[in-house]
Write an enzyme that holds these catalytic residues in place. Structure first.
Site, PDB file in Angstrom:
ATOM      1  N   CYS A   1      18.937  77.144  18.477  1.00 47.67           N
ATOM      2  CA  CYS A   1      18.524  74.940  18.422  1.00 47.67           C
ATOM      3  C   CYS A   1      18.319  74.901  19.268  1.00 47.67           C
ATOM      4  CB  CYS A   1      20.197  74.941  19.157  1.00 47.67           C
ATOM      5  SG  CYS A   1      20.496  72.452  18.222  1.00 47.67           S
TER       6      CYS A   1
ATOM      7  N   HIS B   1      24.016  77.605  15.411  1.00 49.28           N
ATOM      8  CA  HIS B   1      24.755  78.023  16.723  1.00 49.28           C
ATOM      9  C   HIS B   1      25.336  79.234  16.226  1.00 49.28           C
ATOM     10  CE1 HIS B   1      24.221  74.921  20.030  1.00 49.28           C
ATOM     11  NE2 HIS B   1      24.189  73.896  18.794  1.00 49.28           N
TER      12      HIS B   1
ATOM     13  N   GLU C   1      26.495  81.846  18.214  1.00 48.08           N
ATOM     14  CA  GLU C   1      27.535  82.372  19.473  1.00 48.08           C
ATOM     15  C   GLU C   1      29.192  81.509  19.407  1.00 48.08           C
ATOM     16  OE1 GLU C   1      25.201  79.932  19.634  1.00 48.08           O
ATOM     17  OE2 GLU C   1      26.042  78.576  20.891  1.00 48.08           O
TER      18      GLU C   1
HETATM   19  N1  GLN Z   1      18.685  68.092  20.724  1.00 44.55           N
HETATM   20  C1  GLN Z   1      18.000  69.244  19.922  1.00 44.55           C
HETATM   21  C2  GLN Z   1      18.444  67.989  18.598  1.00 44.55           C
HETATM   22  O1  GLN Z   1      19.531  67.520  19.152  1.00 44.55           O
HETATM   23  C3  GLN Z   1      18.590  70.591  19.773  1.00 44.55           C
HETATM   24  C4  GLN Z   1      20.291  70.346  20.391  1.00 44.55           C
HETATM   25  C5  GLN Z   1      21.373  71.793  20.703  1.00 44.55           C
HETATM   26  O2  GLN Z   1      20.262  72.625  21.336  1.00 44.55           O
HETATM   27  N2  GLN Z   1      22.579  72.044  20.464  1.00 44.55           N
HETATM   28  O3  GLN Z   1      17.969  68.325  17.725  1.00 44.55           O
END
Ligand code: GLN
Length: 534
Positions: free
Chosen positions: A383, A509, A511
């Site tokens: 992310c 994600h 994970e």
């Molecule tokens: N802050 C980033 C976004 O909102 C990444 C979010 C995250 O790592 N879950 O796109």
């Protein structure tokens, strides 16, 4: 089974005793006996969900397929039982009150005075029974957050009292307490357990089973003492001794007969058959590694044990798959500079850059990624970690000076990561990110496709920003390719470097989908790359 059985797990004496792990272990044992089980967490705080809570308050926010931002205990449930959870599996006081107040405003209560009993407790009951009502599950295990005696959890305990009365033997209450060892006295002490059961009794709830968290083994005399003072049979006093790995807890609970006690109390006939071969195999490999590998986890919450819970667990699943012991070094991204990065990463065979929000520690993450790219160290970005890899590449390879994400610098001349079009009008922060499972098509011939061995995958998201398509051609020409694309809207979900042993960034994600039974392919491949990294 004729009717769904409801099991409540309460906690006494102190928080952090591991109610989530005990609930997940019980679920694992019942699933291994062939029953269908789901687990629910009731959280007594007033936030609607943990999505707006920062990791200092609440550890990681876990995301389900249906896009619910939930308590991290749901992660344990999925990892142990391999059964997906949903929005209905996590309910907070905020959500309960919101539903009741909406009904009141609609006029559903026809002029009644709206009160904690019965309106709030009825709403809680409805949420508990909802999971069982479709007849899909033999068991619904409901974990009550907080500690017995907290003002906040009173309506939940009252609901348990009412349900016990209504459900009879279809309901079991498991109470988890602490039996501390006092070194000065050289003894384990049962008094805190006695008091916490008394407190539960004051609310009208008699526990059926008492699980005692302890550092040292309980002897028979202690078990009998707890049984005598707490009105349970000695066989219902279950020892939960500290374990080296959380994945041993189902085995310990099996040895103590927690599942059998539950089956006896709910009057379900059972055989000796219980299939735990897969978990046994996992534990064997965990305890008999053939090699060892050091991985750096770069993030800004390294002092918090629970902030990257699912990532830690996914790394463990993957290392077990490779039968390799993993040592995770947490590196604080705020402390990374160009001058110290080589020293900080000394001995590391791979680096994982964590998800996150906001500006703090971002330059350290970018510096670490540059080091991994230039030194051919396996890199995995999740992310925000992927977004940082995009920023690093655009600044240092594409020479786009000051390139950034508009989350950190709204005025950047090169917004290589930008807010999604449909996020621009959103002003309310709660539950409004791009959340939950989305499909992703993998580029033929890419590393991602080789790792997943599939053409289309589904992964869970939680973000507002995304790769800015405007720069895509430039990236491709210079060797960073989009190897995963959302087939519906074309969003870039995976990037990888052609000319690197293992450099992958994912907007989702992975994970959240790694379990003991199914270690996530990306993590498995990442650890494999780390093992072969020279
Ligand atoms: N802050 C980033 C976004 O909102 C990444 C979010 C995250 O790592 N879950 O796109």
């Amino acid at each position: 089974m004729s009717s769904t059985k409801y099991i409540f797990v309460t906690g006494g004496v102190t928080s952090s005793l591991g109610k989530g792990i005990i609930s997940a272990s019980l679920a694992k044992l019942l699933v291994a006996r062939g029953f269908s089980v789901t687990i629910q967490k009731l959280d007594p705080y007033i936030n609607i969900d943990p999505g707006t809570l920062n990791p200092y308050e609440h550890g990681e926010c876990y995301v389900t397929d249906d896009g619910a931002e939930t308590d991290l205990d749901l992660g344990h449930y999925e990892r142990f039982s391999n059964v997906p959870t949903s929005q209905a599996n996590n309910v907070t006081t905020g959500r309960i009150y919101q539903a009741v107040i909406e009904k009141e405003r609609r006029g559903d209560y026809l002029g009644e005075t709206v009160q904690v009993i019965p309106h709030i407790t009825d709403e809680i009951k409805y949420r508990i029974k909802l999971l069982g009502s479709k007849g899909k599950f033999d068991f619904v295990i409901t974990e009550i957050g907080g500690t017995v005696g907290d003002i906040e959890s009173l309506p939940y305990i009252e609901t348990v009292r009412q349900l016990r009365w209504e459900l009879g033997t279809d309901c079991v209450v498991v109470h988890l307490t602490l039996v501390p060892y006092l070194s000065a006295a050289g003894e384990l002490k049962t008094k805190p357990t006695q008091h916490s059961v008394k407190m539960l009794l004051e609310s009208g709830v008699q526990p059926d089973i008492i699980v005692c968290r302890t550092e040292r083994s309980l002897n028979d005399a202690l078990r009998h003492k707890i049984a005598l003072f707490c009105n349970v049979a000695p066989s219902s006093v279950i020892e939960s001794i500290d374990a080296e790995s959380i994945y041993e807890v189902p085995m310990l609970m099996k040895k103590e007969g927690l599942d059998v006690e539950v089956l006896k109390k709910t009057k379900i006939s059972y055989s000796q058959d219980i299939d735990l071969t897969q978990l046994e195999d996992f534990l064997y490999k965990l305890k008999h590694p053939k090699c060892s590998v050091d991985i750096a986890l770069v993030g800004k919450y390294v002092e918090l044990k629970d902030a990257y819970k699912s990532i830690n667990e996914a790394l463990i699943h993957a290392s077990v798959s490779n039968q390799c012991k993993i040592k995770i070094k947490l590196i604080h991204s705020e402390e990374i500079t160009k001058d110290n990065i080589a020293e900080k990463l000394e001995g590391m065979k791979a680096i994982l850059v964590a998800p996150g929000f906001g500006e703090r520690g971002i330059e350290g993450k970018i510096t670490a990624i540059q080091y991994a790219r230039e030194n051919k160290l396996p890199f995995f970005g999740i992310c925000l970690g992927m977004q940082c890899a995009v920023i690093e590449f655009s600044r240092n390879v594409l020479k786009l000076e000051g390139a950034h994400s508009t989350e950190m610098n709204p005025k950047t001349h090169h917004p290589v990561i930008d807010i999604m079009e449909n996020q621009k009008k959103i002003s309310c922060k709660g539950g409004t990110m791009r959340l939950g499972a989305y499909p992703c098509s993998l580029e033929k011939g890419s590393k991602a496709a080789a790792i997943y061995k599939k053409e289309t995958i589904s992964e869970r998201h939680r973000h507002r920003y995304e790769f800015n398509d405007f720069y895509l051609e430039d990236f491709k020409k210079n060797g960073m390719i989009p190897s995963g694309i959302n087939p519906e809207d074309g969003l870039v979900e995976i990037i990888e470097l052609k000319d690197h042993p293992w450099f992958i960034g994912v907007q989702f994600h992975p994970e959240f989908k790694s379990t003991v039974a199914n270690a996530h392919p990306l993590f498995v491949s990442f650890i494999k790359a780390a093992i072969s990294c020279k």
